[in-house]
Motif scaffolding. Structure first.
Motif, mmCIF file in Angstrom:
data_model
loop_
_atom_site.group_PDB
_atom_site.id
_atom_site.type_symbol
_atom_site.label_atom_id
_atom_site.label_comp_id
_atom_site.label_asym_id
_atom_site.label_seq_id
_atom_site.Cartn_x
_atom_site.Cartn_y
_atom_site.Cartn_z
ATOM 1 N N TYR A 96 12.658 -10.792 -4.094
ATOM 2 C CA TYR A 96 11.615 -10.216 -3.755
ATOM 3 C C TYR A 96 10.265 -10.953 -3.716
ATOM 4 O O TYR A 96 9.488 -11.022 -2.811
ATOM 5 N N SER B 64 8.115 -11.944 -0.453
ATOM 6 C CA SER B 64 6.723 -11.255 -0.364
ATOM 7 C C SER B 64 6.030 -12.512 -0.060
ATOM 8 O O SER B 64 4.724 -12.505 0.563
ATOM 9 N N ALA C 137 11.353 -5.749 0.321
ATOM 10 C CA ALA C 137 10.207 -6.381 0.552
ATOM 11 C C ALA C 137 9.914 -6.514 1.857
ATOM 12 O O ALA C 137 8.707 -6.457 2.343
#
Length: 338
Positions: A154, A158, A199
């Protein structure tokens, strides 16, 4: 510890505040934000990405979808310039100068973000960044450790998404799928944890058997509708060609039993019909459905299929049987009752 107050906006202000529209690098397919394209190794993902970069940099359509002409950065990190040149020879006679290619870069958290941001400063007309592949820009330590695989996945996605959001561009990351297949949801085949697909703003899965020229590109995201594109890889031109595109309406329509459409045709011909499900099946000469199934289909698809086709459906029980009433309306009919 001094805590920074939450920054909020009330719904009324938000409703009346003009916002910039989402930029689509490829209309209806690749919006600004972080996209992940996953697929098995050696099925043609890099051929597809190089062609995508050429089309966007040239302002040419992608399978009939209009593109937003812009500069493109392609981080082709598993190949050499010689191999990329060989591919260019095969897929184009004229390569745009607005497509710029690099075969090495730093990793996420170790300079990659700064490299991309510096590039965007030098070439502000860039609206598409392609990273091929995701694994090449990851620190192996980020995929596990105390924080776990999900957190590492994630965070890495991100970090790239933050760049796309900050500069209002599209970042497409090429990734792999696991060998273990998931017949219920192909997006579960994406290698790693659900932190990657969770994400990302947009997810693509490219499926193709090594022995088959045909493949399927599945697409879903926050700014696009779910769609399935049937593609064919031309071994002569090394290009992916569009065979068929299905949106959610097409897919839902395919899921509707063929009997339902035969019934629409039947009612359209007779205009009005009344009787039991058994009598309906007999009169239509149906052998693929039973009376019990017919009753369920009538109820299930009444709003979705029959009403839009102007077909009125009613039913009521009389003694030991249930009567069905069907009528094709022309807009001037008064409502009838069984």
């Amino acid at each position: 510890m001094q805590v920074k107050k939450l920054k909020t906006i009330d719904a009324d202000t938000l409703l009346s505040t003009p916002m910039n529209k989402t930029l689509f690098v490829v209309d209806g397919l690749i919006p600004q934000g972080l996209s992940v394209l996953s697929g098995s190794s050696k099925i043609g993902k890099s051929w597809l990405m190089l062609w995508l970069g050429i089309q966007v940099a040239s302002g040419q359509p992608v399978w009939g979808f209009e593109t937003h002409k812009s500069d493109v950065l392609y981080l082709c990190l598993e190949d050499t310039y010689a191999r990329i040149q060989s591919r260019l020879y095969k897929i184009t006679d004229e390569a745009p100068a607005e497509l710029r290619i690099a075969t090495t870069s730093f990793q996420i958290g170790n300079g990659l973000e700064q490299q991309i941001e510096q590039y965007l400063t030098d070439f502000p007309q860039t609206k598409l960044v392609i990273i091929d592949t995701f694994q090449k820009v990851r620190d192996s330590k980020s995929t596990g450790g105390k924080s776990g695989m999900y957190a590492g996945d994630y965070d890495d996605v991100s970090a790239l998404k933050n760049i796309s959001d900050k500069y209002g561009i599209a970042v497409v990351v090429v990734h792999h799928v696991r060998k273990l297949k998931d017949a219920t949801d192909p997006f579960n085949e994406v290698s790693g944890s659900t932190g990657i697909t969770g994400a990302a703003d947009t997810n693509f899965v490219l499926k193709r058997s090594r022995s088959d020229e045909s493949g399927t590109l599945l697409a879903t995201g926050r700014d696009i509708e779910y769609q399935e594109l049937t593609l064919k890889f031309d071994n002569r031109t090394h290009l992916w060609e569009l065979v068929e595109r299905k949106d959610m309406e097409d897919i839902r329509r395919e899921e509707i039993p063929k009997f339902v459409f035969r019934l629409v045709d039947f009612v359209s011909d007779v205009k009005e019909w009344q009787g039991t499900a058994t009598e309906l099946v007999t009169q239509m000469n149906e052998t693929e459905v039973t009376p019990n199934v017919v009753t369920k289909m009538l109820a299930r698809f009444s709003a979705e299929v029959f009403m839009p086709q102007g077909i009125e459906y009613k039913t009521k029980r009389t003694g030991t049987s249930r009567l069905i009433y069907l009528k094709k309306r022309d807009g001037n009919d008064n409502k009838s009752s069984v």
